[in-house]
Design a protein around this motif. Sequence first.
Motif, short mmCIF file in Angstrom:
data_model
loop_
_atom_site.label_atom_id
_atom_site.label_comp_id
_atom_site.label_asym_id
_atom_site.label_seq_id
_atom_site.Cartn_x
_atom_site.Cartn_y
_atom_site.Cartn_z
N VAL A 1 0.85 -1.19 0.00
CA VAL A 1 0.00 0.00 0.00
C VAL A 1 0.88 1.24 0.00
CG1 VAL A 1 -1.86 -1.23 1.18
CG2 VAL A 1 -0.24 0.11 2.52
N LEU A 2 0.47 2.23 -0.75
CA LEU A 2 1.29 3.41 -1.00
C LEU A 2 0.54 4.70 -0.72
CD1 LEU A 2 2.57 2.32 -4.55
CD2 LEU A 2 3.64 1.81 -2.34
N ALA A 3 1.29 5.73 -0.39
CA ALA A 3 0.74 7.08 -0.24
C ALA A 3 1.82 8.07 -0.64
CB ALA A 3 0.31 7.35 1.21
N THR A 4 1.40 9.22 -1.12
CA THR A 4 2.39 10.23 -1.49
C THR A 4 3.15 10.71 -0.27
OG1 THR A 4 1.22 10.94 -3.48
CG2 THR A 4 2.68 12.55 -2.43
N ASP A 5 2.44 10.95 0.81
CA ASP A 5 3.05 11.49 2.02
C ASP A 5 2.31 10.93 3.23
OD1 ASP A 5 3.98 12.98 4.17
OD2 ASP A 5 4.08 14.84 3.04
N ALA A 6 2.96 10.10 3.99
CA ALA A 6 2.29 9.42 5.10
C ALA A 6 1.98 10.32 6.27
CB ALA A 6 3.14 8.24 5.57
N ARG A 7 2.44 11.57 6.24
CA ARG A 7 2.14 12.47 7.36
C ARG A 7 0.68 12.89 7.39
NH1 ARG A 7 6.35 17.11 6.41
NH2 ARG A 7 5.60 16.71 4.30
N PHE A 8 0.05 13.03 6.22
CA PHE A 8 -1.34 13.48 6.16
C PHE A 8 -1.55 14.67 7.11
CE2 PHE A 8 -1.52 9.40 4.32
CZ PHE A 8 -2.68 9.27 3.58
N LYS A 9 -0.61 15.60 7.10
CA LYS A 9 -0.53 16.60 8.18
C LYS A 9 -1.75 17.49 8.32
CE LYS A 9 2.14 19.66 5.14
NZ LYS A 9 3.43 20.36 4.97
N ASP B 1 -4.93 16.48 7.81
CA ASP B 1 -6.15 15.73 8.03
C ASP B 1 -5.89 14.57 8.98
OD1 ASP B 1 -8.52 14.21 7.88
OD2 ASP B 1 -8.94 15.01 5.88
N PRO B 2 -5.99 14.81 10.29
CA PRO B 2 -5.68 13.76 11.26
C PRO B 2 -6.60 12.54 11.17
CG PRO B 2 -6.65 15.69 12.34
CD PRO B 2 -6.33 16.10 10.94
N VAL B 3 -7.84 12.73 10.71
CA VAL B 3 -8.75 11.60 10.59
C VAL B 3 -8.26 10.65 9.50
CG1 VAL B 3 -11.09 10.89 9.98
CG2 VAL B 3 -10.73 12.88 11.45
N LYS B 4 -7.90 11.22 8.35
CA LYS B 4 -7.39 10.38 7.26
C LYS B 4 -6.05 9.76 7.64
CE LYS B 4 -9.90 12.56 3.47
NZ LYS B 4 -9.82 13.46 2.29
N LEU B 5 -5.25 10.48 8.40
CA LEU B 5 -3.98 9.92 8.88
C LEU B 5 -4.24 8.68 9.72
CD1 LEU B 5 -0.97 9.85 9.48
CD2 LEU B 5 -1.35 11.54 11.29
N ASP C 1 -4.28 9.22 -1.81
CA ASP C 1 -3.93 10.63 -1.65
C ASP C 1 -5.08 11.31 -0.93
OD1 ASP C 1 -1.38 11.54 -2.63
OD2 ASP C 1 -2.02 10.93 -4.64
N PRO C 2 -4.85 11.95 0.21
CA PRO C 2 -5.94 12.60 0.92
C PRO C 2 -6.43 13.86 0.24
CG PRO C 2 -3.86 13.05 2.01
CD PRO C 2 -3.57 12.04 0.95
N ILE C 3 -5.58 14.47 -0.57
CA ILE C 3 -6.01 15.66 -1.30
C ILE C 3 -5.26 15.71 -2.64
CG2 ILE C 3 -4.30 17.11 -0.11
CD1 ILE C 3 -6.37 19.42 -0.38
#
Length: 260
Positions: free
Chosen positions: A152-160, A162-166, A201-203
């Motif tokens: 599983v991949l994400a561009t940036d795991a910080r999701f800084k 959006d804490p819910v999506k993080l 990607d969260p956004i």
Amino acid sequence: MKTSEYMEAAGEVAHIASANAMLYYRTAVDTDLKQDRSPVTIADLSSEQLAREWIENRFPSDGILGEEYGTVRADAVRRWIIDPIDGTRAFVRGVPFWGTLVAVLEGDTVMAGAASYPALDEFLVAGLGEGAWWNESRCAASKVDDLSSATVLATDARFKDDPVKLERWLALAARAGMSRTWGDCVGYLLVATGRAEVMVDPIVSAWDIAALMPAIVEAGGVFTDWEGKSVCGTSAIATNAALGDVVRDILIPRTGAQQR
């Protein structure tokens, strides 16, 4: 135009723009910051200019939306969406995880999309009903159906922002066989070609994702936003089909009304 013609056109634009970007890759290019604090270089600007010139010369009544130069003819029936360098942060550091993205839309429907990854020597193009093609061969999402074996991949795991999506991403990553931040457009390439199972990607903006959505779908995968809608919106979840429901149950918990 036929869908195959859209694919060919999008591919040509992506090749032209990405070849120009390669002229600057791993050179000492100056980097400026845009209002949103994201980087931009002469490689981004000149590559988008070339793409726009190609489109204007052949389809002067079409609309164009590009990351660097905005929108022209927004109300046109047919529109092109361009990201000259998706992954500029990687580009300026000499990391090959970047690409040039070009999509063609009729109304709100993405008819075809192309993604050129010249530093990786890879190319992805897809069109509605025409399949997804990787370096001129058909490609397909993986058949992995066990999350404990999935990548599983994400561009940036910080999701800084959006804490819910993080929290939900961390729950997914904890259950996966491997989690990595091989991000931006490269993550979607890996899902479409069966080398990873999930990319999130969260956004996102339209230019980040429009060209990649048809590749995921035509490769037999599932593409939605973080509300589970099959749209090219402001967030993205791309999966293979086998894990589509499992992943979305983690990332998009259903309400009590939905469960009933």
